[in-house]
Design an enzyme around this catalytic site. Structure first.
Site: not given
Ligand SMILES: [Zn+2]
Length: 363
Positions: A179, A265, A279
């Site tokens: 991320d 994503h 994630h």
């Molecule tokens: Zn993110």
């Protein structure tokens, strides 16, 4: 052209959490920090770590601040947020403290906002940059995403205990690296295109500087941080990577803006087989696809090697898409490229066909 837009004399903005504290044992400050806001607190504690932390939190609050500790399980849904908001009103709490991971923190953020109360966030994993942001993801009861709730302000305090994060499974830290790594590529795309950040404004130079430092930190310290996490003890590399995963990534994405990596994503979440992926693991695939879209083949090779070294996925099969077919890639691309989507923050026009081609290169 890009530089001209970047130099435009326009209103720009950045946003930040009120304060950020990080270090081993930081959780011990929870009660004294809460006392700065109120004498009664409601702690929303993630069900996944409830048994681990409830006794410790009860001990911490055995003093000036009276705290009710609520177990959070399930979804960060409208119903859960309404329940916590009602509980806040009944308890007379003057501050909300969210402790745990994703959905517990999302619920705490939304409930604090609805109740008009200050918010302290104590993440127990560093799997994403969500702890610092003024954004709460609302889910349906079946676990699918309902919508993003944009909040008028960031948490008042983010308290990060690196001893706790070092004891969590390394997979979470790795996901946070994914991320965090996306932050600079996306902010840079927004800088070049003049796209707006999460305040709906072009970013200030500070956002891009933070995003750059975020990328440097994870590239330099990521491998070593995971090795430290394997031993369950905090160390200097974990300190740098946690700061990058939670603070720098949070500031960089909100104030710099998001683009292809997160759009892809979102596209990947259309496929059932990726639901077990975290994630940041899906974002890692988004970074690689984004680099291909940008024609950055050298950087693609370098980042693919790095991602593999920090145990992140580098192919569609790595996130569960074992049987790749045209229909699936089209579905991902359609979602990623829909009108108004952040993929259009890239400094060139992105089409569904381009996304399909990039994804096919990751099989
Ligand atoms: Zn993110």
């Amino acid at each position: 052209m890009a530089e001209m837009i970047d130099d435009a004399l326009v209103l720009r903005g950045a946003r930040f959490p009120g304060r950020y504290l990080q270090g081993p044992g930081a959780i011990n400050q929870t009660a004294s920090e809460a006392a700065a806001f109120a004498t009664v607190a409601l702690v929303l504690l993630d069900g996944g770590v409830f048994d681990l932390f409830a006794p410790r939190l009860r001990d911490l609050f055995d003093g000036a601040v009276k705290a009710e500790i609520l177990r959070f399980g399930g979804e960060s849904s409208e119903a859960a947020i309404a329940e916590v908001t009602a509980r806040l009103a009944r308890s007379g709490a003057g501050v909300v403290i969210g402790v745990g991971g994703g959905k517990a923190l999302d619920t705490a953020k939304a409930a604090a906002f609805r109740a008009g109360l200050p918010l302290i966030i104590v993440p127990t994993i560093a799997a994403s940059d969500a702890p610092c942001s003024a954004l709460s993801v609302i889910y349906n009861e079946d676990g699918s995403v309902d919508r993003d709730l944009f909040l008028p302000r960031n948490p008042d305090l983010v308290l990060v205990d690196t001893a706790i994060i070092a004891q969590a499974p390394p997979r979470f830290l790795a996901a946070g690296i994914g991320d965090a790594l996306a932050t600079w590529y996306e902010a840079e795309s927004c800088r070049k295109s003049g796209a707006k950040n999460c305040l709906g404004l072009p970013g200030l130079p500070v956002a891009y500087a933070i995003a750059r430092e975020c990328r440097e930190a994870v590239l330099t310290f990521g491998r070593e941080a995971l090795a430290e996490c394997d031993t369950c003890r905090p160390g200097p590399a974990i300190e740098r990577v946690v700061e990058a995963n939670i603070l720098l990534s949070g500031l960089g994405f909100e104030s710099g803006g998001v683009a292809a990596a997160h759009a892809i994503h979102h596209g990947l979440t259309e496929l059932d087989e990726v639901h077990h992926a975290l994630h940041g693991e899906k974002v890692a695939i988004g970074i690689l696809a984004g680099l291909l879209l940008n024609g950055e083949s050298e950087e693609f090779d370098r980042i693919r090697r790095f991602l593999a070294e920090v145990r992140l996925p580098v192919s569609l099969a790595d996130i569960g898409i074992v049987e790749v077919n045209e229909e699936k890639l089209q579905r991902v691309a359609r979602r990623a490229c829909r009108a108004g989507e952040i993929i259009h923050n890239e400094p060139f026009a992105v089409t569904e066909a381009m996304v399909v081609k990039a994804l096919r290169a990751l099989t």
